[in-house]
Write an enzyme that holds these catalytic residues in place. Structure first.
Site, PDB file in Angstrom:
ATOM      1  N   GLY A  13      -1.674   1.666   4.452  1.00 25.45           N
ATOM      2  CA  GLY A  13      -1.927   2.407   3.223  1.00 25.45           C
ATOM      3  C   GLY A  13      -2.432   1.531   2.090  1.00 25.45           C
ATOM      4  O   GLY A  13      -2.445   0.297   2.172  1.00 25.45           O
ATOM      5  N   HIS A  14      -2.818   2.185   0.997  1.00 24.78           N
ATOM      6  CA  HIS A  14      -3.436   1.472  -0.125  1.00 24.78           C
ATOM      7  C   HIS A  14      -2.496   0.444  -0.740  1.00 24.78           C
ATOM      8  O   HIS A  14      -1.288   0.604  -0.754  1.00 24.78           O
ATOM      9  CB  HIS A  14      -3.940   2.451  -1.191  1.00 24.78           C
ATOM     10  N   ASN A  15      -3.092  -0.647  -1.217  1.00 23.37           N
ATOM     11  CA  ASN A  15      -2.381  -1.721  -1.932  1.00 23.37           C
ATOM     12  C   ASN A  15      -1.357  -2.466  -1.082  1.00 23.37           C
ATOM     13  O   ASN A  15      -0.522  -3.200  -1.620  1.00 23.37           O
ATOM     14  CB  ASN A  15      -1.682  -1.181  -3.191  1.00 23.37           C
ATOM     15  N   HIS A  53     -10.110   5.757  -5.637  1.00 17.07           N
ATOM     16  CA  HIS A  53      -9.668   4.371  -5.509  1.00 17.07           C
ATOM     17  C   HIS A  53     -10.830   3.437  -5.829  1.00 17.07           C
ATOM     18  O   HIS A  53     -11.948   3.636  -5.358  1.00 17.07           O
ATOM     19  CB  HIS A  53      -9.151   4.110  -4.098  1.00 17.07           C
ATOM     20  N   SER A  86       1.501   0.150  -0.992  1.00 18.76           N
ATOM     21  CA  SER A  86       2.144  -0.927  -1.751  1.00 18.76           C
ATOM     22  C   SER A  86       3.330  -1.567  -1.036  1.00 18.76           C
ATOM     23  O   SER A  86       4.129  -2.272  -1.658  1.00 18.76           O
ATOM     24  CB  SER A  86       2.583  -0.438  -3.143  1.00 18.76           C
TER      25      SER A  86
END
Length: 312
Positions: A225-227, A183, A245
Site C-alpha cells: 500500500g501507499h507510503n 496521489h 504507511s
C-alpha cells in the site's frame, strides 16, 4: 516542477479566509506524519491533534473550524500558525490538495522523458510511463506496468502482470460520499529488489516515495500500500498485504497470506507467521503469529528450539 505558494493565493482561488500571516508553504501533509518539507499546511478536526501539531516543527498553517479557534488559540500563538477558517477542515484540506495538483505546478508531475539503463530487458508487452528512471541490468516481465514517478535501481527483477507505482488508495468520506484522493508521490525500488508476478506496489500520497530497500524479495500476489517503507533484505511472501504507511524493517520476514495494518511497524529481523493479522507493532528479532498476531518469543529462542527439535 515543485514550487512554493502563499496562503493568500490558495485562499483567493478557493474563496477561503485566513487569519495570521500570509505564509508561504512548500508542502501538505497530515499533522501526525513526518514531512520532507519544512513549511507545510495541515488540518485538524478536534483537540486530539494539538499535541501532534505542537511536536511537528514543519507545520506553519492549519485548516480549522471557526468553533475550534478558541481550543487552538494557545498553540497557534505559540507557533505563530496561520489559520484557514472553514466549515469542514478535512474537505477543505483535500480541496486545496486537488487545486494544487490540477491547477498549479506545486507538485512534481513526473513528465520528463523516461531513462533506461544499459542491459535492461523490458518485455515488449510491458508499459513504461513517462517520468520513470530504470537502472542497469533490470528485467521487467510481460504485461507489467511501470507508472510515472517510479525509480528502479540497478539489477532489479520484476515479474509479469505487476504494477509498480500504482495509484494509492486513500479514501475519505464527506457527507456520506466516498472521495478518492489523488496521489502525488513516487515509488523507489533500490538495488537488487525482486518483485514477482501479479504484485501491486503503490506510490506515495503527498510527497517522497514508497521505499523498498536493497535486496528485498517480494513474492507473487502481494499488495504493498501507499507510503509503505520496506528495509533491506526483507522477504514478503505470497498473498501478503502491507497496508498504507506500514514499516517493514531490515531482514524481516512476512509469512504467506499475512496482513500488516496501516502505520504498524514490524521490527528488524522479525518473522510473521502464516496467515497472521498484525495489528500492533512487532519488536526487533521477534516471532509473531495469530489473528490478531501476538509476539511469542525472541528469534534466538525460536532458533534454539528448532535446533533442539532437529537434535542438533
Amino acid at each position: 516542477m515543485k514550487r512554493n505558494i502563499f496562503i493568500a493565493e490558495i485562499c483567493s482561488a478557493l474563496c477561503l479566509q485566513y487569519i495570521g500571516e500570509n505564509v508561504e508553504i512548500n508542502g501538505l501533509n497530515l499533522c501526525n506524519r513526518r514531512s520532507e518539507h519544512n513549511r507545510i499546511l495541515t488540518y485538524a478536526t478536534s483537540e486530539s491533534y494539538i499535541d501532534y501539531i505542537r511536536r511537528n516543527q514543519s507545520v506553519v498553517a492549519i485548516a480549522l473550524r471557526k468553533e475550534d479557534l478558541y481550543t487552538y488559540q494557545e498553540i497557534c500563538n505559540e507557533k505563530n500558525l496561520t489559520v484557514i477558517i472553514c466549515d469542514d477542515p478535512e474537505k477543505t484540506f483535500y480541496d486545496i490538495h486537488d487545486f494544487l495538483y490540477y491547477r498549479t505546478d506545486f507538485y512534481e508531475k513526473f513528465d520528463f522523458v523516461t531513462k533506461i539503463g544499459e542491459n535492461s530487458l523490458i518485455h515488449p508487452s510491458a508499459v513504461v510511463d513517462k517520468g520513470v528512471i530504470i537502472g542497469k541490468n533490470v528485467k521487467i516481465g510481460a504485461n507489467t506496468v511501470i507508472r510515472r514517478g517510479t525509480v528502479i535501481r540497478d539489477n532489479c527483477v520484476i515479474g509479469c502482470n505487476t504494477t509498480i507505482g500504482s495509484e494509492g488508495f486513500q479514501i475519505i468520506r464527506i457527507g456520506g460520499i466516498n472521495r478518492k484522493i489523488i496521489h502525488c508521490g513516487g515509488t523507489l525500488l533500490n538495488e537488487g529488489v525482486y518483485v514477482g508476478d501479479n504484485v501491486t506496489v503503490c506510490n506515495a500520497l503527498f510527497e517522497g516515495e514508497l521505499y523498498i530497500g536493497k535486496g528485498t524479495m517480494i513474492d507473487n500476489l502481494v499488495h504493498v500500500g501507499h507510503n509503505v517503507f520496506i528495509g533491506n533484505n526483507a522477504v514478503i511472501t505470497a498473498g501478503a498485504i502491507l497496508c498504507g504507511s506500514s514499516v517493514i524493517k531490515d531482514n524481516a520476514w512476512i509469512g504467506v497470506n499475512s496482513s500488516v495494518l496501516n502505520r504498524i511497524t514490524v521490527g528488524e529481523g522479525s518473522k510473521i507467521g502464516i496467515g497472521s493479522v498484525v495489528t500492533r507493532d512487532v519488536l526487533d528479532e521477534t516471532l509473531a503469529y495469530g489473528v490478531p498476531a501476538r509476539m511469542k518469543k525472541k528469534m534466538d529462542e525460536f532458533a534454539k528450539e528448532q535446533l533442539k527439535r532437529m537434535n542438533l
